[in-house]
Design an enzyme around this catalytic site. Sequence first.
Site, PDB file in Angstrom:
ATOM      1  N   LYS A   1       2.485  85.702  76.875  1.00  0.00           N
ATOM      2  CA  LYS A   1       1.262  85.160  77.492  1.00  0.00           C
ATOM      3  C   LYS A   1       0.422  86.258  78.139  1.00  0.00           C
ATOM      4  O   LYS A   1      -0.805  86.195  78.110  1.00  0.00           O
ATOM      5  CB  LYS A   1       1.596  84.061  78.503  1.00  0.00           C
ATOM      6  CG  LYS A   1       2.141  82.814  77.810  1.00  0.00           C
ATOM      7  CD  LYS A   1       1.955  81.550  78.590  1.00  0.00           C
ATOM      8  CE  LYS A   1       2.245  80.361  77.677  1.00  0.00           C
ATOM      9  NZ  LYS A   1       2.256  79.083  78.311  1.00  0.00           N
TER      10      LYS A   1
ATOM     11  N   LYS B   1       5.978  79.083  66.822  1.00  0.00           N
ATOM     12  CA  LYS B   1       6.204  77.722  67.332  1.00  0.00           C
ATOM     13  C   LYS B   1       4.902  76.915  67.367  1.00  0.00           C
ATOM     14  O   LYS B   1       3.819  77.489  67.508  1.00  0.00           O
ATOM     15  CB  LYS B   1       6.892  77.755  68.693  1.00  0.00           C
ATOM     16  CG  LYS B   1       5.979  77.840  69.892  1.00  0.00           C
ATOM     17  CD  LYS B   1       6.702  77.429  71.182  1.00  0.00           C
ATOM     18  CE  LYS B   1       5.748  77.489  72.347  1.00  0.00           C
ATOM     19  NZ  LYS B   1       5.689  76.360  73.215  1.00  0.00           N
TER      20      LYS B   1
ATOM     21  N   LYS C   1       0.048  74.184  71.740  1.00  0.00           N
ATOM     22  CA  LYS C   1      -1.278  73.561  71.879  1.00  0.00           C
ATOM     23  C   LYS C   1      -2.376  74.588  72.180  1.00  0.00           C
ATOM     24  O   LYS C   1      -3.543  74.280  72.059  1.00  0.00           O
ATOM     25  CB  LYS C   1      -1.283  72.412  72.870  1.00  0.00           C
ATOM     26  CG  LYS C   1      -0.852  72.744  74.272  1.00  0.00           C
ATOM     27  CD  LYS C   1      -0.908  71.486  75.095  1.00  0.00           C
ATOM     28  CE  LYS C   1      -0.070  71.397  76.326  1.00  0.00           C
ATOM     29  NZ  LYS C   1       1.234  71.896  76.450  1.00  0.00           N
TER      30      LYS C   1
HETATM   31  N1  AQP Z   1       7.108  73.784  69.381  1.00  0.00           N
HETATM   32  C1  AQP Z   1       7.991  73.205  70.182  1.00  0.00           C
HETATM   33  N2  AQP Z   1       9.138  72.687  69.676  1.00  0.00           N
HETATM   34  C2  AQP Z   1      10.045  72.086  70.491  1.00  0.00           C
HETATM   35  N3  AQP Z   1       9.876  71.950  71.832  1.00  0.00           N
HETATM   36  C3  AQP Z   1       8.745  72.440  72.377  1.00  0.00           C
HETATM   37  N4  AQP Z   1       8.282  72.460  73.638  1.00  0.00           N
HETATM   38  C4  AQP Z   1       7.067  73.074  73.659  1.00  0.00           C
HETATM   39  N5  AQP Z   1       6.728  73.458  72.419  1.00  0.00           N
HETATM   40  C5  AQP Z   1       7.745  73.084  71.589  1.00  0.00           C
HETATM   41  C6  AQP Z   1       8.978  71.882  74.770  1.00  0.00           C
HETATM   42  O1  AQP Z   1       8.149  70.914  75.380  1.00  0.00           O
HETATM   43  C7  AQP Z   1       8.438  70.856  76.780  1.00  0.00           C
HETATM   44  C8  AQP Z   1       7.166  70.902  77.578  1.00  0.00           C
HETATM   45  O2  AQP Z   1       6.488  72.114  77.312  1.00  0.00           O
HETATM   46  P1  AQP Z   1       5.535  72.756  78.385  1.00  0.00           P
HETATM   47  O3  AQP Z   1       4.722  71.728  79.024  1.00  0.00           O
HETATM   48  O4  AQP Z   1       6.326  73.624  79.288  1.00  0.00           O
HETATM   49  O5  AQP Z   1       4.597  73.600  77.486  1.00  0.00           O
HETATM   50  P2  AQP Z   1       4.890  74.945  76.738  1.00  0.00           P
HETATM   51  O6  AQP Z   1       6.349  75.245  76.640  1.00  0.00           O
HETATM   52  O7  AQP Z   1       4.108  76.015  77.377  1.00  0.00           O
HETATM   53  O8  AQP Z   1       4.428  74.667  75.256  1.00  0.00           O
HETATM   54  P3  AQP Z   1       3.024  74.294  74.702  1.00  0.00           P
HETATM   55  O9  AQP Z   1       2.844  72.832  74.852  1.00  0.00           O
HETATM   56  O10 AQP Z   1       3.018  74.781  73.327  1.00  0.00           O
HETATM   57  O11 AQP Z   1       1.922  75.003  75.617  1.00  0.00           O
HETATM   58  P4  AQP Z   1       1.216  76.418  75.484  1.00  0.00           P
HETATM   59  O12 AQP Z   1       0.274  76.326  74.329  1.00  0.00           O
HETATM   60  O13 AQP Z   1       0.514  76.543  76.807  1.00  0.00           O
HETATM   61  O14 AQP Z   1       2.279  77.458  75.280  1.00  0.00           O
HETATM   62  C9  AQP Z   1       9.381  72.027  77.092  1.00  0.00           C
HETATM   63  O15 AQP Z   1      10.698  71.534  77.197  1.00  0.00           O
HETATM   64  C10 AQP Z   1       9.237  72.898  75.880  1.00  0.00           C
HETATM   65  O16 AQP Z   1      10.423  73.632  75.622  1.00  0.00           O
END
Ligand code: AQP
Length: 317
Positions: free
Chosen positions: A115, A197, A200
């Site tokens: 990040k 992965k 969003k």
């Molecule tokens: N691609 C994924 N496959 C499986 N699990 C996933 N998680 C996130 N992406 C995947 C799991 O979802 C939960 C909530 O995630 P978060 O709110 O902590 O967001 P994040 O991990 O930062 O992932 P995002 O949604 O993709 O956001 P950005 O784009 O900001 O990085 C967690 O349990 C996470 O492991």
Amino acid sequence: MTKFQERVFSGVQPTGTLHLGNYLGAIKNFVELQNKYNCVYCVVDQHAITVDQDPKELRSNILEVLASFIAAGVDYKKQIIFQQSSVPAHSQLAWVFNCVSRIGWLNRMTQFKDKAGKNKENVSVGLMVYPNLMAADILAYLATHVPVGDDQKQHLELTRDLAIRFNNTYGDTFIVPKAYQPKTGAKIKSLSDPTKKMDKSSENQKSYILLLDDLNQVKNKIKSAVTDSEAKIYYDVENKPGISNLLTIDAALLKTTIEERVSHYKDMSYQDFKLCVADHIVAALKPIQEKYHALIKDPSLDAILDTGRDQAKMIAH
Ligand code: AQP
């Protein structure tokens, strides 16, 4: 310790509409675990502000995540759902962990490196100490199990290290929690680049499926998912990441194994295979979307967070 003293804690950031990876890696498991454990599910808004947020949008995203939890099947009458910033114990304990954690540990976190990228000097301090706050979230509830996707496993390891270090220094205080990961679905990949992965924050909207995507759009996104030219369906993450990702999504949705899915699809064309996977995603999302759209207009959503806050405070304090 009996099953009923064991506690599940997990959080989701209100940083936009949730995607299929969030659902299969985390929220679907929240629902399954609530039949076995006492569960505490948190909308982690303090994690979201580690990067700049529009306050109005953040407020509506908090309600969106709450409504998505409930629409996906989390029972707010039996389990605790609340907003992180409404329980001060999280930030209080996070400060203690800022003093127990080591800079070297945080420097090794791959999510921080990804990040921050080349901008390391210019990102918020919060982004770096995020894992200490995540540890506080979990350890304040003496949680035993934490359902997370693969990307959060390293942060959970740090949580365990913090609990152990604190216990060794100051006496037995915290439970050392375990990650709870689904057999399939802990790492859903991007549809446009299946070596990464599903995320969003990707700029390519075709790379992810949002829980609230129009259902025709969902079908189109699966149709255009990147695969390969071999025209043979089998599981091989290294050489066939696109097909392997679709098999993983399908197995996770149908609660079966990848092997079973491979034997089901092995003689199909890619086109027919994609149509089947798309149908299964649509079948899973349709009831969630219907419940969500009814809920999001409901003025009692705020009251659910208030009740959750009071219950969470009693434990965390
Ligand atoms: N691609 C994924 N496959 C499986 N699990 C996933 N998680 C996130 N992406 C995947 C799991 O979802 C939960 C909530 O995630 P978060 O709110 O902590 O967001 P994040 O991990 O930062 O992932 P995002 O949604 O993709 O956001 P950005 O784009 O900001 O990085 C967690 O349990 C996470 O492991």
